[in-house]
Write an enzyme that holds these catalytic residues in place. Structure first.
Site, PDB file in Angstrom:
ATOM      1  N   HIS A  71      -1.555  -1.198   7.853  1.00 13.39           N
ATOM      2  CA  HIS A  71      -1.027  -2.153   8.550  1.00 13.39           C
ATOM      3  C   HIS A  71      -1.713  -3.493   8.919  1.00 13.39           C
ATOM      4  O   HIS A  71      -1.381  -4.368   9.324  1.00 13.39           O
ATOM      5  CB  HIS A  71      -0.334  -1.572   9.962  1.00 13.39           C
ATOM      6  CG  HIS A  71       0.985  -1.068   9.916  1.00 13.39           C
ATOM      7  ND1 HIS A  71       2.121  -0.746  10.818  1.00 13.39           N
ATOM      8  CD2 HIS A  71       1.232  -0.254   8.566  1.00 13.39           C
ATOM      9  CE1 HIS A  71       3.203  -0.303  10.146  1.00 13.39           C
ATOM     10  NE2 HIS A  71       2.769   0.218   8.964  1.00 13.39           N
ATOM     11  N   ASP A  72      -3.178  -3.125   8.976  1.00 17.00           N
ATOM     12  CA  ASP A  72      -4.030  -3.988   9.088  1.00 17.00           C
ATOM     13  C   ASP A  72      -4.250  -5.062   8.059  1.00 17.00           C
ATOM     14  O   ASP A  72      -4.286  -6.302   8.115  1.00 17.00           O
ATOM     15  CB  ASP A  72      -5.569  -3.418   9.463  1.00 17.00           C
ATOM     16  CG  ASP A  72      -6.715  -4.413   9.779  1.00 17.00           C
ATOM     17  OD1 ASP A  72      -6.187  -5.567  10.499  1.00 17.00           O
ATOM     18  OD2 ASP A  72      -7.725  -4.349   9.389  1.00 17.00           O
ATOM     19  N   PRO A 168       6.285  -4.017   5.330  1.00 17.29           N
ATOM     20  CA  PRO A 168       7.679  -3.666   4.991  1.00 17.29           C
ATOM     21  C   PRO A 168       8.335  -2.732   5.875  1.00 17.29           C
ATOM     22  O   PRO A 168       7.663  -1.993   6.578  1.00 17.29           O
ATOM     23  CB  PRO A 168       7.167  -2.921   3.646  1.00 17.29           C
ATOM     24  CG  PRO A 168       5.701  -2.508   3.819  1.00 17.29           C
ATOM     25  CD  PRO A 168       5.140  -3.624   4.398  1.00 17.29           C
ATOM     26  N   HIS A 199       2.336   8.668   2.203  1.00 18.09           N
ATOM     27  CA  HIS A 199       3.465   9.289   2.959  1.00 18.09           C
ATOM     28  C   HIS A 199       3.422  10.891   2.577  1.00 18.09           C
ATOM     29  O   HIS A 199       4.323  11.350   2.867  1.00 18.09           O
ATOM     30  CB  HIS A 199       4.814   8.528   2.720  1.00 18.09           C
ATOM     31  CG  HIS A 199       5.124   7.453   3.695  1.00 18.09           C
ATOM     32  ND1 HIS A 199       6.294   6.607   3.352  1.00 18.09           N
ATOM     33  CD2 HIS A 199       4.308   6.664   4.408  1.00 18.09           C
ATOM     34  CE1 HIS A 199       6.008   5.449   4.051  1.00 18.09           C
ATOM     35  NE2 HIS A 199       4.879   5.777   4.912  1.00 18.09           N
ATOM     36  N   THR A 200       2.532  11.263   1.950  1.00 21.88           N
ATOM     37  CA  THR A 200       2.471  12.603   1.500  1.00 21.88           C
ATOM     38  C   THR A 200       1.613  13.621   2.866  1.00 21.88           C
ATOM     39  O   THR A 200       1.948  14.945   2.768  1.00 21.88           O
ATOM     40  CB  THR A 200       1.458  12.765   0.427  1.00 21.88           C
ATOM     41  OG1 THR A 200       1.635  14.223  -0.048  1.00 21.88           O
ATOM     42  CG2 THR A 200       0.062  12.711   0.730  1.00 21.88           C
ATOM     43  N   ASP A 251       6.627  15.069   4.472  1.00 19.49           N
ATOM     44  CA  ASP A 251       6.523  15.832   3.357  1.00 19.49           C
ATOM     45  C   ASP A 251       6.999  17.130   3.851  1.00 19.49           C
ATOM     46  O   ASP A 251       6.085  17.862   4.708  1.00 19.49           O
ATOM     47  CB  ASP A 251       5.223  15.769   2.738  1.00 19.49           C
ATOM     48  CG  ASP A 251       5.108  16.763   1.441  1.00 19.49           C
ATOM     49  OD1 ASP A 251       5.946  17.484   1.338  1.00 19.49           O
ATOM     50  OD2 ASP A 251       4.146  16.611   0.976  1.00 19.49           O
ATOM     51  N   THR A 254       4.086  20.335   2.352  1.00 20.20           N
ATOM     52  CA  THR A 254       2.799  20.168   2.777  1.00 20.20           C
ATOM     53  C   THR A 254       2.382  19.397   3.848  1.00 20.20           C
ATOM     54  O   THR A 254       1.882  18.161   3.187  1.00 20.20           O
ATOM     55  CB  THR A 254       1.707  20.205   1.563  1.00 20.20           C
ATOM     56  OG1 THR A 254       1.883  19.241   0.803  1.00 20.20           O
ATOM     57  CG2 THR A 254       1.834  21.418   0.681  1.00 20.20           C
TER      58      THR A 254
END
Length: 352
Positions: A71-72, A168, A199-200, A251, A254
């Protein structure tokens, strides 16, 4: 302080000489992994140890730090502008819709900065600390290790409006998602697919998936690309009239490990937010589906692509040389920027 004209003249001469030396040495500086090898080699250990200590009480912190870096960088480049608090001159990016009540980890970065300032005063920028922290966080969660290019300096302001437009949204279609990446120079399909693999691990709030579960595109129905079994699981965690700040794992396999299971989930239509599943299920996904399959089939292929994309993202319009400053406190611009710049020049010239 008594200051004679002769001493003022000497000071001015030294300032001019210092500025010339500094300008000729680093005004065209490029990012390099060796930037702090001689001036602050302990920065990596300090950052890593801080994250290790935090992970004992907050397993989410690794994912949160990676998100802060993302985000930076997407807002005017990787300049630590996201870390600045509100002032009378500008509004903080923390208040922007993509960050409000969701961006976290700021006190951890504060602790890193304080420890680094003790070890190496006025040397390491907040932008570089956040960049190093993102890399270390990924590695500590089971992801790859790599040497990050360094030498960034810190922004003198935050960019609230830009944070609202550049980051986004979780409900973006694939064309919108591609456009947001291309807008900051990340124009390769592998940039989008590999960085989405962040996003894992980590969690997301129910509020960002409610439309997918109950009223996708105002149809009154769930998102048709959502696995029906997974849909029921998510509805159990996020009931229609429930608390929308409840956290759900990105996720399901895991949730705290940085691995390639995110892509396996996408192939099974088990992406949590719309932008995740768009990579595999959108009609416009002809260039992203092969990458999802490739990363799902091979962890190392994902890791290699992720490192390359992270370095490309980390190189989005960095401030270098005499641009910006090295903040002493990541939350505020240095109170006396001119005096601080003089000290930086003296420090730099004395190290030559």
């Amino acid at each position: 302080m008594n200051f004679s004209y002769s001493s003022l003249s000497t000071w001015t001469t030294l300032m001019t000489l210092g500025c010339l030396l500094l300008h000729s040495s680093i005004s065209s500086a490029q990012l390099t992994p060796t930037f702090y090898d001689n001036t602050c080699p302990s920065v990596f250990t300090i950052v890593r140890d801080t994250i290790v200590n935090e992970l004992r009480s907050d397993p989410r912190i690794a994912a949160s730090i990676l998100r802060l870096h993302f985000h930076d960088c997407f807002v005017n480049g990787c300049d630590a502008s996201i870390l600045l608090d509100n002032t009378t001159s500008f509004r903080t990016e923390k208040d922007a819709a993509p960050n409000a009540n969701s961006a976290r980890g700021f006190p951890v970065i504060d602790r890193m900065k304080a420890a680094v300032e003790t070890a190496c005063p006025r040397t390491v920028s907040c932008a570089d600390i956040l960049t190093i922290a993102a890399q270390q966080a990924v590695n500590l969660a089971g992801g790859p290790s790599w040497r990050v290019p360094l030498g960034r300096r810190d922004s003198l302001q935050a960019f609230f409006a830009l944070a609202n437009t550049n980051l986004p949204a979780p409900f973006f279609t694939l064309p919108q998602l591609k456009a947001s990446f291309q807008n900051v120079g990340l124009d390769r399909p592998s940039d989008l697919v590999a960085l989405s693999g962040g996003h894992t691990f980590g969690k997301n709030q129910c509020q960002f998936i409610m439309d997918r579960l109950y009223n996708f595109s105002n149809t009154g129905l769930p998102d048709p690309t959502l696995n029906t079994t997974y849909l029921q699981t998510l509805r159990g965690q996020c009931p229609r009239n429930g608390n929308q700040t409840v956290l759900v794992d990105f996720d399901l396999r895991t949730p705290t490990v940085f691995d390639n299971k995110y892509y396996v989930n996408l192939k099974e239509l088990k992406g949590l937010i719309q932008t995740d599943q768009e990579l595999f299920s959108s009609p416009n996904a002809t260039d992203t589906i092969p990458l999802v399959r490739e990363y799902a089939d091979g962890t190392q292929k994902f890791f290699n692509a992720f490192v390359e994309a992270m370095n490309r993202m980390g190189n989005i319009t960095p401030l270098t040389g005499t641009q910006g400053q090295i903040r002493q406190n990541c939350r505020v611009v240095n109170s006396n920027s001119l005096l601080h710049d003089v000290v930086e020049i003296v420090d730099f010239v004395s190290s030559m």
